[in-house]
Enzyme design. Structure first.
Site, PDB file in Angstrom:
ATOM      1  N   SER A 243       0.833  -1.204   0.000  1.00  0.00           N
ATOM      2  CA  SER A 243       0.000   0.000   0.000  1.00  0.00           C
ATOM      3  C   SER A 243       0.868   1.255   0.000  1.00  0.00           C
ATOM      4  CB  SER A 243      -0.919   0.016   1.219  1.00  0.00           C
ATOM      5  OG  SER A 243      -1.566   1.274   1.318  1.00  0.00           O
TER       6      SER A 243
ATOM      7  N   HIS B 202      -1.083  -1.273  -4.191  1.00  0.00           N
ATOM      8  CA  HIS B 202      -2.411  -0.866  -3.729  1.00  0.00           C
ATOM      9  C   HIS B 202      -2.471   0.649  -3.566  1.00  0.00           C
ATOM     10  CE1 HIS B 202      -6.217  -1.714  -1.572  1.00  0.00           C
ATOM     11  NE2 HIS B 202      -5.879  -0.709  -0.777  1.00  0.00           N
TER      12      HIS B 202
ATOM     13  N   ASP C  46      -4.700   3.668  -2.141  1.00  0.00           N
ATOM     14  CA  ASP C  46      -5.800   4.113  -1.299  1.00  0.00           C
ATOM     15  C   ASP C  46      -6.219   5.507  -1.743  1.00  0.00           C
ATOM     16  OD1 ASP C  46      -6.230   1.993   0.743  1.00  0.00           O
ATOM     17  OD2 ASP C  46      -4.120   2.371   1.161  1.00  0.00           O
TER      18      ASP C  46
ATOM     19  N   MET D 157      -8.480   8.574  -1.415  1.00  0.00           N
ATOM     20  CA  MET D 157      -9.339   9.197  -0.403  1.00  0.00           C
ATOM     21  C   MET D 157      -9.671  10.632  -0.809  1.00  0.00           C
ATOM     22  SD  MET D 157      -7.364   7.890   3.030  1.00  0.00           S
ATOM     23  CE  MET D 157      -6.738   6.219   3.174  1.00  0.00           C
TER      24      MET D 157
ATOM     25  N   HIS E 198      -8.351   1.304  -4.637  1.00  0.00           N
ATOM     26  CA  HIS E 198      -9.424   1.239  -3.639  1.00  0.00           C
ATOM     27  C   HIS E 198     -10.017   2.642  -3.508  1.00  0.00           C
ATOM     28  CE1 HIS E 198     -10.444   0.773   0.937  1.00  0.00           C
ATOM     29  NE2 HIS E 198     -11.536   0.866   0.190  1.00  0.00           N
TER      30      HIS E 198
ATOM     31  N   MET F  73     -12.057   5.244  -1.910  1.00  0.00           N
ATOM     32  CA  MET F  73     -12.736   5.691  -0.688  1.00  0.00           C
ATOM     33  C   MET F  73     -13.220   7.105  -0.954  1.00  0.00           C
ATOM     34  SD  MET F  73     -10.188   4.078   2.173  1.00  0.00           S
ATOM     35  CE  MET F  73      -8.792   3.941   1.057  1.00  0.00           C
TER      36      MET F  73
ATOM     37  N   MET G 244     -12.288  -4.543   4.932  1.00  0.00           N
ATOM     38  CA  MET G 244     -11.545  -3.593   5.751  1.00  0.00           C
ATOM     39  C   MET G 244     -11.497  -4.112   7.188  1.00  0.00           C
ATOM     40  SD  MET G 244     -10.502  -1.284   3.728  1.00  0.00           S
ATOM     41  CE  MET G 244      -9.802  -0.241   5.022  1.00  0.00           C
TER      42      MET G 244
ATOM     43  N   ASP H  64      -7.490  -5.548   4.189  1.00  0.00           N
ATOM     44  CA  ASP H  64      -6.741  -4.292   4.286  1.00  0.00           C
ATOM     45  C   ASP H  64      -6.930  -3.695   5.679  1.00  0.00           C
ATOM     46  OD1 ASP H  64      -5.537  -1.834   3.988  1.00  0.00           O
ATOM     47  OD2 ASP H  64      -6.866  -1.126   2.389  1.00  0.00           O
TER      48      ASP H  64
END
Length: 225
Positions: free
Chosen positions: A11, A36, A38, A40, A70, A72, A142, A181
């Site tokens: 990540s 990965h 993330d 956001m 991913h 979010m 999660m 994760d």
């Protein structure tokens, strides 16, 4: 990517953004199967991270890497999915709370020839997967509340992985991958694998170590134990 029983996803939330390309190279050289992202938006979660341009630049440098995005963000739209698809994503997951038409969005991701996944927060019940199995490639469980790296795994989420694994075996003969994760480390990765996970997102337990090859070896040895 070769067919492996377990996959490690580094990540980049825990990487050094001032040397992001070098950190990704370190991860791949150390043995990361997946990178990965993330993503956001400071709305769905209380943090702000990467847009598609980060991914696009890394794709130029690493044309063969598997990039797992991913989302979010809220709302999840065709435009956001398409932006990351065009930038070079390989997998995309999102949260059902951020999308009214979950099945349609999963189908849209698959139409872009990407792996489609649904991300479940610790409090999101797995029963919502019941009518989505034929559109899913993976489920991202999660094991912390999303928004920050470096959190400790919530123990009850391991039981949730077990429940989702039983559902996946019943509905898809185990073809849908389970990704975990949040708080994954060498000390708990075997327990998570025994619960049914096959993809493990590692952040600070990997990028936070001086010797990343040794950290990767620790994961691999734990998974073989």
């Amino acid at each position: 990517m070769e067919d492996k029983r377990f996959l490690i996803a580094g990540s980049i939330l825990s990487a050094d953004l001032l040397r992001l390309g070098d950190d990704v190279q370190d991860a791949l050289e150390a043995g990361s199967d997946v990178i990965h992202f993330d993503v956001m938006d400071y709305h769905f979660v209380p943090n702000l991270t990467f847009g598609p341009m980060f991914l696009k630049q890394l794709r130029k440098r690493f044309p063969e890497a598997v990039f797992d995005v991913h989302l979010m963000v809220s709302p999840v739209t065709d435009a956001i999915v398409d932006a990351f698809a065009d930038a070079g994503a390989s997998w995309i997951s999102f949260h059902p709370e951020a999308c009214v038409h979950t099945q349609r969005m999963l189908a849209h991701i698959k139409q872009r020839n990407l792996k489609a996944g649904l991300a479940l927060n610790p409090s999101t019940p797995p029963q919502m997967l019941s009518y989505l199995w034929d559109t899913l490639d993976f489920v991202l469980v999660m094991t912390v509340n999303p928004g920050y790296g470096g959190q400790k795994l919530i123990p009850s989420c391991v039981r949730k992985v077990e429940e989702i694994r039983r559902m996946a075996v019943k509905e898809t003969a185990g073809q849908v991958l389970i990704e975990v994760d949040g708080g994954v480390c060498a000390e708990n990765i075997r327990e998570i694998a025994d619960a049914g996970a096959r993809v493990f997102v590692v952040g600070s337990a990997f990028f936070g170590k001086k010797d990343r090859k040794a950290a990767m070896k620790g994961f691999e040895e734990a998974l073989r134990s």
